[in-house]
Design a protein around this motif. Structure first.
Motif, PDB file in Angstrom:
ATOM      1  N   LEU A 118       0.834  -1.192   0.000  1.00  0.00           N
ATOM      2  CA  LEU A 118       0.000   0.000   0.000  1.00  0.00           C
ATOM      3  C   LEU A 118       0.873   1.249   0.000  1.00  0.00           C
ATOM      4  CD1 LEU A 118      -2.822  -0.941   2.543  1.00  0.00           C
ATOM      5  CD2 LEU A 118      -3.031  -0.743   0.072  1.00  0.00           C
ATOM      6  N   ARG A 139      -9.016   4.597   2.140  1.00  0.00           N
ATOM      7  CA  ARG A 139      -7.738   3.958   2.421  1.00  0.00           C
ATOM      8  C   ARG A 139      -6.899   4.730   3.439  1.00  0.00           C
ATOM      9  NH1 ARG A 139      -6.425   0.099  -1.707  1.00  0.00           N
ATOM     10  NH2 ARG A 139      -7.964   0.152  -3.397  1.00  0.00           N
ATOM     11  N   VAL A 172      -9.539   1.434   6.681  1.00  0.00           N
ATOM     12  CA  VAL A 172      -9.897   0.525   5.604  1.00  0.00           C
ATOM     13  C   VAL A 172      -9.704  -0.925   6.038  1.00  0.00           C
ATOM     14  CG1 VAL A 172      -7.573   0.648   4.604  1.00  0.00           C
ATOM     15  CG2 VAL A 172      -9.517  -0.013   3.171  1.00  0.00           C
ATOM     16  N   LEU A 216      -4.427  -4.457  -1.140  1.00  0.00           N
ATOM     17  CA  LEU A 216      -5.063  -4.619   0.168  1.00  0.00           C
ATOM     18  C   LEU A 216      -5.419  -6.077   0.443  1.00  0.00           C
ATOM     19  CD1 LEU A 216      -6.195  -3.036   2.643  1.00  0.00           C
ATOM     20  CD2 LEU A 216      -8.368  -2.902   1.417  1.00  0.00           C
TER      21      LEU A 216
END
Length: 295
Positions: free
Chosen positions: A11, A116, A120, A152
């Motif tokens: 991420l 996000r 999240v 994710l």
């Protein structure tokens, strides 16, 4: 709900999502002024925080869009920065069909980036992305394939999402969620049945109970209930086309025709209608007569 997994190392840093959400919002707002996308990118790159990688990504997008006029191919080449789901939404909005608007895609991407930032979860993101596909009538096959590559999701999530492509439309969506939940696992154990070939159990007890309560119902009821309890952003709904801009001119033309007919009827009532005025534009033209034929 199951315990949230730690953030994936793939991420982006939080600052990147803050600036992405800001960019998508500006593109959506200023895009209403009918400015070309290359002019918008050139103008907005000075408003993005230069300590992030987004300005460099925008420079690449700007270079590519000047050549092809499209954003999606350039975003796909930057897969380490933009997710496949983001690229898929932009590609659908740039398609020739025109059913999925760019403004809607940018609104979804803005909500995605904001989600996000802090709280999240894979469960919430799955429901958000899948609901976006449903509400906008996008391809499940291509959409789920794009979702499966999201950083994710871990390997179990990726495999389950890819398998979902062959089940959507054949099996009730609420059943699919229930069978992949901790609630279903708990019921199987209490009933003394083996769970060896079951799972994976990706959703928590809460999601499983909500799915079980919404079996054989419209999936929109399931999405609404899960959104309330998981707290993921509401998926933007397609805005129906404004037909008033076409209705008003049509009404004006009909009124003009009615007025013309009433004027004709009024002339007849007063003693007749002079039809020569309809030929006024031809009064100066020479009058050619055919020669008389001999008897």
């Amino acid at each position: 709900m199951s315990n949230p997994e730690p953030a994936s190392p793939n991420l982006l840093p939080r600052d990147e999502y803050v600036e992405q959400a800001h960019l998508y919002g500006l593109l959506r707002q200023r895009g209403q002024e009918s400015m070309p996308i290359q002019e918008l990118l050139d103008e907005l790159r000075h408003e993005i925080l230069i300590t992030t990688k987004l300005p460099m990504a925008m420079d690449y997008l700007l270079t590519e869009v000047k050549h092809s006029g499209l954003l999606a191919p350039a975003m796909y080449k930057l897969r380490h920065y933009f997710t496949d789901f983001q690229t898929y939404l932009i590609r659908e909005s740039e398609a020739d069909t025109g059913r999925f608007m760019m403004s809607t895609a940018l609104q979804i991407l803005e909500a995605d980036a904001k989600y996000r930032l802090d709280s999240v979860t894979p469960e919430g993101m799955f429901f958000f992305q899948f609901e976006a596909l449903c509400r906008n009538r996008l391809s499940y096959d291509r959409g789920l394939a794009a979702m499966s590559n999201d950083p994710l999701y871990n390997d179990e999530w990726t495999k389950w999402i890819l398998n979902l492509r062959a089940q959507v439309g054949l099996v009730d969506f609420a059943d699919l969620i229930f069978l992949a939940s901790e609630e279903y696992k708990r019921r199987m154990i209490e009933a003394g049945q083996s769970i060896e070939d079951k799972g994976p159990f990706l959703f928590g007890d809460k999601e499983g109970r909500i799915a079980f309560a919404n079996r054989r119902k419209d999936p929109l009821f399931l999405f609404s209930a899960v959104q309330r309890h998981l707290g993921y952003p509401k998926v933007p709904r397609p805005i129906p086309a404004d037909e008033t801009s076409e209705i008003i001119p049509q009404l004006l033309r009909r009124v003009e025709r009615v007025e013309a007919r009433l004027k004709i009827l009024d002339d007849e009532r007063r003693g007749g209608m002079d039809i020569t005025r309809f030929y006024e534009k031809n009064k100066d033209k020479p009058n050619f007569k055919l020669p008389e034929l001999p008897e």
